[in-house]
Structures are given as C-alpha cells and as structure tokens.
Scaffold this active site. Structure first.
Site, mmCIF file in Angstrom:
data_model
loop_
_atom_site.group_PDB
_atom_site.id
_atom_site.type_symbol
_atom_site.label_atom_id
_atom_site.label_comp_id
_atom_site.label_asym_id
_atom_site.label_seq_id
_atom_site.Cartn_x
_atom_site.Cartn_y
_atom_site.Cartn_z
ATOM 1 N N ALA A 63 54.906 24.967 40.562
ATOM 2 C CA ALA A 63 55.669 25.487 41.706
ATOM 3 C C ALA A 63 54.703 25.826 42.834
ATOM 4 O O ALA A 63 53.550 26.201 42.591
ATOM 5 C CB ALA A 63 56.444 26.723 41.279
ATOM 6 N N GLY A 108 55.346 24.459 36.693
ATOM 7 C CA GLY A 108 56.597 23.711 36.924
ATOM 8 C C GLY A 108 56.440 22.211 36.743
ATOM 9 O O GLY A 108 57.418 21.525 36.439
ATOM 10 N N GLU A 111 56.894 21.767 33.199
ATOM 11 C CA GLU A 111 58.310 22.033 32.892
ATOM 12 C C GLU A 111 59.188 20.831 33.266
ATOM 13 O O GLU A 111 60.150 20.516 32.569
ATOM 14 C CB GLU A 111 58.772 23.310 33.599
ATOM 15 C CG GLU A 111 58.110 24.551 32.973
ATOM 16 C CD GLU A 111 58.384 25.821 33.754
ATOM 17 O OE1 GLU A 111 57.926 25.908 34.913
ATOM 18 O OE2 GLU A 111 59.065 26.708 33.218
ATOM 19 N N GLU A 131 50.987 30.204 34.579
ATOM 20 C CA GLU A 131 51.661 31.231 35.399
ATOM 21 C C GLU A 131 51.219 32.654 35.058
ATOM 22 O O GLU A 131 51.209 33.534 35.921
ATOM 23 C CB GLU A 131 53.185 31.131 35.223
ATOM 24 C CG GLU A 131 53.807 29.891 35.836
ATOM 25 C CD GLU A 131 53.904 28.712 34.891
ATOM 26 O OE1 GLU A 131 53.136 28.649 33.901
ATOM 27 O OE2 GLU A 131 54.750 27.842 35.150
#
Ligand code: COA
Length: 257
Positions: A63, A108, A111, A131
């Site tokens: 992200a 992300g 993910e 993260e």
C-alpha cells in the site's frame, strides 16, 4: 488507465501494475482501477486466464505509505475496507488467476498475490508483510489469507517479525507454487496458464468456487458443495466431451459450454 496497464494476448488477460518509480505501491486510484479492469476481464469472453504482474523491479511494494499521513481511524478503516473488497473480488473471479511475481511482493502487494489462485515467482523476488515495522499490520486480507495459505506458525512469524523471505523460501513453505529465473518468468507463467486453458473453464470455475468457499465452511457443507457441484458438471457439454474423448482415446477439446 493511470496506474495499471492491460492487454489481451492468446486468451490471457494481463493486468500490469504500473507505478514502477514507486515500486507499484498501491494507492486508492490503483485499487479502483484494479477492480475495474478485473471486472472487464471477468466479463470478456476472450479472456480465459488473468495474470497480474508489475512493471519495473517490483510486483508491488505494498500500500502507498505516502497516503498514510493523511489517514485517521475512520479513513484508514475505509481504505482497508476498500482494499479488502478489491482483493475479495479478485479472489472470487470465476476465471483462474495467477500472480507473476517479478520482484518485491510486500504488504498489499503480497496480499494481492494471495488473492490470486497461483503464485509464480522469479528467483530474485522478495516477499513479506512488513507492515508491523510501521506500527500497523496487513489490512487487505493478509491476516486471514496467509494463515489459510501456509498455516498459523509461519504466517504469524512473517506478519509479526515483518521479515522478508526469498522466493525459494516462499516456495519451501508453500507460499508460491513455482520459482523460476527472472528471464524465463513470463514464458514459464504462460506455459502454466496454457495447461489451465486446456481444461473445461466451467469445471475450473465450479472447482475454484468449491475449493475457496467449501474450505471456509464446516466440513459437511464443503463436502455437500463438492457433490452438488459434481452433479452440476454433468449438465455441461464439456463433461460429455471429456468422457467421450477418454473413451475414444483422443484429446478432449473443451468449449466452455
Ligand atoms: N509506498 C509508497 N512508496 C513506496 C513504497 C510504498 N509501499 N515502497 C517504495 N516506495 C517508493 C519509495 O518511497 C521510493 O520513492 P522515491 O524515489 O520518490 O523516494 C521508490 O518507491 C523506490 O523505493 P526505494 O525505497 O528507494 O527502493 P529500495 O530498492 O531502496 O527499497 C524496498 C525497496 C521495497 C525495500 C523499500 O522501498 C520498502 O521497504 N518499501 C516499503 C515496503 C512496505 O513497508 N510495504 C508495506 C506498506 S503498508
């Protein structure tokens, strides 16, 4: 599109993350575009398999952290929900999906790869969920999908240490299906996609649905889904073709009907 490139070649719909100078960090715009292009490919009959990859040296470094400064608890919650919904949608697509991991697959980015059915990685790739080093944790479904993919012990280790692992280690723990050299990554991924394209797309879609959702249900529900879906497969021309081809000692040609 501002953040993703797409093309359709020989039945493969390519979705290429395209912010290489930011290692394909996923911002809100990219989430929206990912959802849109995936939906377009799901509805396009020319697309049999969807492959996600990244331009430049990363699949995706996660992200977009530069957006985090503006977030408060409500907007962060909304961003996580948006990301999660896009990943859920990608996972639910009835066509097979492959993450072709060309470099960093972090946060992300990993993910997104976890929402795909298959992960094929270059030897040079590095994977992880870092993260925790930002004082947060995976928010696009990673806490749930990683445990289901590789089991609790290794998943907790990756998420709680934030350590990055090599593609070889990722293969060893079952996080990726296959590791190949970067130079042969595209060819090997297309070869893998080709195997899937020879199968009945309807049988693949039913099977994917049952594997994904059956395994998250109580055993008896999953088993019932399996036998019900098995019955449904007998309503297809592809099943008739597959069985006839075997009995006639020839290769089946499935039409997706
Ligand atoms: N969000 C926003 N920008 C990111 C990013 C992310 N997740 N990851 C990398 N970038 C940007 C960098 O800020 C840099 O931009 P700049 O050139 O404008 O300064 C550019 O991408 C290149 O990254 P850089 O850190 O210089 O590359 P590197 O090869 O030295 O390191 C990483 C690569 C992946 C190790 C490092 O970028 C990194 O740790 N990224 C963050 C990973 C992460 O924590 N992801 C989870 C996010 S929730």
């Amino acid at each position: 599109m501002e953040t993703v490139e797409t093309k359709i070649e020989n039945g493969i719909g390519w979705i290429i993350l395209n912010r290489p100078d930011k290692l394909n960090a996923i911002n809100l715009k990219m989430l929206e575009e990912l959802e849109e292009v995936t939906k377009n490919f799901e509805e396009n009959n020319d697309v049999k398999i969807i492959i996600f990859t990244g331009n430049g040296k990363a699949f995706s470094a996660g992200a977009d952290i530069s957006q985090f400064k503006e977030l408060n608890s409500i907007s962060a919650w909304n961003f996580a929900k948006k990301g999660r919904r896009v990943m859920d949608y990608i996972e639910s697509v009835s066509k097979p999906t492959i993450a072709m991991i060309n470099g960093y697959a972090l946060g992300g980015g990993l993910e997104l790869a976890l929402a795909c059915d298959f992960r094929i990685a270059a030897e040079e790739a590095s994977l992880g969920l870092p993260e925790i080093n930002l004082g947060i944790y995976p928010g696009f479904g990673g806490t749930q999908r990683l445990v289901r993919a590789i089991g609790k012990a290794k998943a907790m280790e990756l998420m709680m240490t934030g350590d990055r692992i090599s593609a070889k280690e990722a293969e060893r723990i079952g996080l990726v299906n296959k590791v190949v050299s970067l130079s042969s990554l595209k060819e090997e991924t297309i070869k893998f996609a080709g195997k899937l394209m020879e199968k009945s797309p309807i049988a693949l879609a039913i099977l994917k649905h049952i594997i994904l959702y059956g395994n998250d249900s109580p055993l008896l529900d999953g088993l019932n889904m399996e036998s019900l879906g098995w019955g449904v497969a007998f309503s297809t021309e592809d099943e008739k073709e597959g069985v006839s081809a075997f009995l006639e000692k020839r290769k089946a040609v499935f039409k997706g009907k």
